[in-house]
Scaffold this motif. Structure first.
Motif, PDB file in Angstrom:
ATOM      1  N   ALA A 135      41.205  52.037  99.332  1.00 24.71           N
ATOM      2  CA  ALA A 135      42.436  52.424 100.044  1.00 24.71           C
ATOM      3  C   ALA A 135      43.340  51.214 100.275  1.00 24.71           C
ATOM      4  O   ALA A 135      44.563  51.291 100.080  1.00 24.71           O
ATOM      5  CB  ALA A 135      42.081  53.089 101.372  1.00 24.71           C
ATOM      6  N   ALA A 138      44.831  50.051  96.958  1.00 22.45           N
ATOM      7  CA  ALA A 138      45.895  50.963  96.543  1.00 22.45           C
ATOM      8  C   ALA A 138      47.178  50.691  97.327  1.00 22.45           C
ATOM      9  O   ALA A 138      48.282  50.714  96.770  1.00 22.45           O
ATOM     10  CB  ALA A 138      45.450  52.413  96.718  1.00 22.45           C
ATOM     11  N   ALA A 168      41.784  52.142  92.408  1.00 20.77           N
ATOM     12  CA  ALA A 168      43.022  52.106  93.195  1.00 20.77           C
ATOM     13  C   ALA A 168      44.155  52.809  92.452  1.00 20.77           C
ATOM     14  O   ALA A 168      44.962  53.521  93.056  1.00 20.77           O
ATOM     15  CB  ALA A 168      43.401  50.660  93.502  1.00 20.77           C
ATOM     16  N   GLN A 170      43.810  55.244  90.298  1.00 17.56           N
ATOM     17  CA  GLN A 170      43.523  56.679  90.363  1.00 17.56           C
ATOM     18  C   GLN A 170      43.935  57.261  91.713  1.00 17.56           C
ATOM     19  O   GLN A 170      44.470  58.379  91.781  1.00 17.56           O
ATOM     20  CB  GLN A 170      42.033  56.924  90.107  1.00 17.56           C
ATOM     21  N   VAL A 171      43.691  56.528  92.793  1.00 17.50           N
ATOM     22  CA  VAL A 171      44.091  57.006  94.125  1.00 17.50           C
ATOM     23  C   VAL A 171      45.601  57.172  94.189  1.00 17.50           C
ATOM     24  O   VAL A 171      46.114  58.186  94.700  1.00 17.50           O
ATOM     25  CB  VAL A 171      43.582  56.041  95.216  1.00 17.50           C
ATOM     26  N   GLU A 174      46.570  60.323  92.327  1.00 18.85           N
ATOM     27  CA  GLU A 174      46.253  61.546  93.071  1.00 18.85           C
ATOM     28  C   GLU A 174      47.198  61.746  94.253  1.00 18.85           C
ATOM     29  O   GLU A 174      47.525  62.885  94.611  1.00 18.85           O
ATOM     30  CB  GLU A 174      44.806  61.486  93.561  1.00 18.85           C
ATOM     31  N   GLN A 175      47.667  60.655  94.846  1.00 12.14           N
ATOM     32  CA  GLN A 175      48.566  60.737  95.997  1.00 12.14           C
ATOM     33  C   GLN A 175      50.023  60.923  95.585  1.00 12.14           C
ATOM     34  O   GLN A 175      50.889  61.118  96.433  1.00 12.14           O
ATOM     35  CB  GLN A 175      48.444  59.479  96.851  1.00 12.14           C
ATOM     36  N   ARG A 231      35.902  56.958  93.912  1.00 11.20           N
ATOM     37  CA  ARG A 231      36.311  55.715  94.540  1.00 11.20           C
ATOM     38  C   ARG A 231      35.259  54.625  94.363  1.00 11.20           C
ATOM     39  O   ARG A 231      35.581  53.424  94.367  1.00 11.20           O
ATOM     40  CB  ARG A 231      36.582  55.944  96.033  1.00 11.20           C
ATOM     41  N   GLY A 237      36.410  59.580  87.766  1.00 10.31           N
ATOM     42  CA  GLY A 237      37.689  60.053  88.284  1.00 10.31           C
ATOM     43  C   GLY A 237      38.609  60.544  87.179  1.00 10.31           C
ATOM     44  O   GLY A 237      38.240  60.636  86.004  1.00 10.31           O
TER      45      GLY A 237
END
Length: 324
Positions: A135, A138, A168, A170-171, A174-175, A231, A237
């Motif tokens: 997190a 990212a 990071a 990938q996060v 997704e966000q 993660r 992912g």
């Protein structure tokens, strides 16, 4: 990068660096989880503040800011402004701190591209865990992309840092957040579950790693998360929709099992990937002071200069690697 046959012999420089690293005893340590814990306790008894080494001052300036509780160093080449920023995440298996060869790589990369390099100093296991580390990474990456604006941003990592870089990204995907222009992965550790069926055979030829210690480090890094959580293990992912990938791995390292899977998945998903597999080369060969390392770093510099460029051969691995 042109790949050679499996019978290719590494340069004497690569063989010398491999022998030197083998002598440090890292492989023996990773053969026993108890030795891993003993090494962590020894490390924590002599913690020192991480600072860029003085040799960077000849080619760059280093400034520090704290983001998310982490020291983050910004390395700017003395040649002047650049339109490229590289977020570099160092390797070390999540249990070793950034070391001189990482800083040397950052210095040379900053000068050659030229690029501003952002180097987060993330917490190590057992003090840092995947949920907060991914997190925070990212968030740092998103902030860097926004600050760069119309310029280009590349996220890059070697070994454990490569896994963190992919997770990071990938996060952010997704966000619905901003994406880097390219992801560069150097011998990345992509799946801490170590369940690929080819790993036992690869372990016998890997001069630096063994499965038991890596499994224990992966467990510590996962913390409260399932080690299969993307993660923790970003190979599990989303691959579709990611920016172009540039990936390096040698055939004498266990991480090649997962980079081959990543190359196949990226090709199937239509995600552009420039995959370089070095026959008979060891972990992190792309960072070594060797002909193979210099060739890999030229590819990395070119990828940073033109991160949107994708050659016709990029979307799928070469025939030499495709059936692995």
């Amino acid at each position: 990068m042109t790949t050679q046959g499996e019978t290719a012999k590494p340069s004497w420089q690569t063989r010398a660096v491999t022998a030197l690293l083998q002598a440090s005893g890292g492989r023996k340590l990773l053969g026993d989880p108890a030795l891993v814990h003993a090494a962590l306790e020894k490390r924590d008894r002599k913690v020192e503040e991480v600072r860029p080494p003085a040799f960077l001052n000849k080619a760059a300036t280093a400034t520090r800011e704290d983001l998310g509780g982490w020291p983050v160093y910004r390395i700017t080449p003395t040649t002047g402004p650049t339109d490229v920023t590289v977020v570099f995440l160092h390797g070390g298996g999540f249990f070793r701190e950034i070391v001189r060869p990482h800083w040397s790589f950052v210095r040379d990369l900053a000068a050659a591209v030229p690029a501003e390099c952002v180097v987060p100093i993330y917490p190590l296991v057992p003090h840092g865990h995947a949920a907060e580390m991914v997190a925070t990474t990212a968030a740092i990456l998103a902030r860097t992309i926004e600050q760069r604006g119309s310029g280009k941003t590349v996220v890059m990592g070697n070994s454990a840092g490569g896994g963190l870089a992919l997770a990071a990204t990938q996060v952010l995907l997704e966000q619905g957040g901003p994406q880097p222009d390219r992801v560069v992965l150097i011998s990345p550790w992509l799946d801490v579950t170590m369940t690929d069926p080819t790993l036992p055979a690869l372990e016998r030829d890997d001069p630096f790693h063994q499965i038991p210690g890596l499994l224990e480090i992966g467990r510590l890094y996962a913390g409260d998360l399932d080690p299969r959580d993307p993660r923790v293990s970003p190979l599990r992912g989303h691959i579709e929709g990611l920016p172009p990938l540039t990936v390096f791995c040698g055939t004498r390292e266990m991480t090649v099992a997962d980079t081959r899977t990543l190359a196949r998945r990226a090709a199937a998903a239509g995600t552009p990937i420039d995959y370089h597999e070095g026959p008979a080369l060891p972990h992190n060969y792309a960072l070594m002071p060797s002909p193979e390392g210099r060739a890999a770093r030229k590819v990395i510099v070119d990828a940073c200069r033109a991160p949107h460029h994708v050659s016709a051969a990029d979307p799928k691995p070469s025939p030499h690697n495709a059936g692995r």
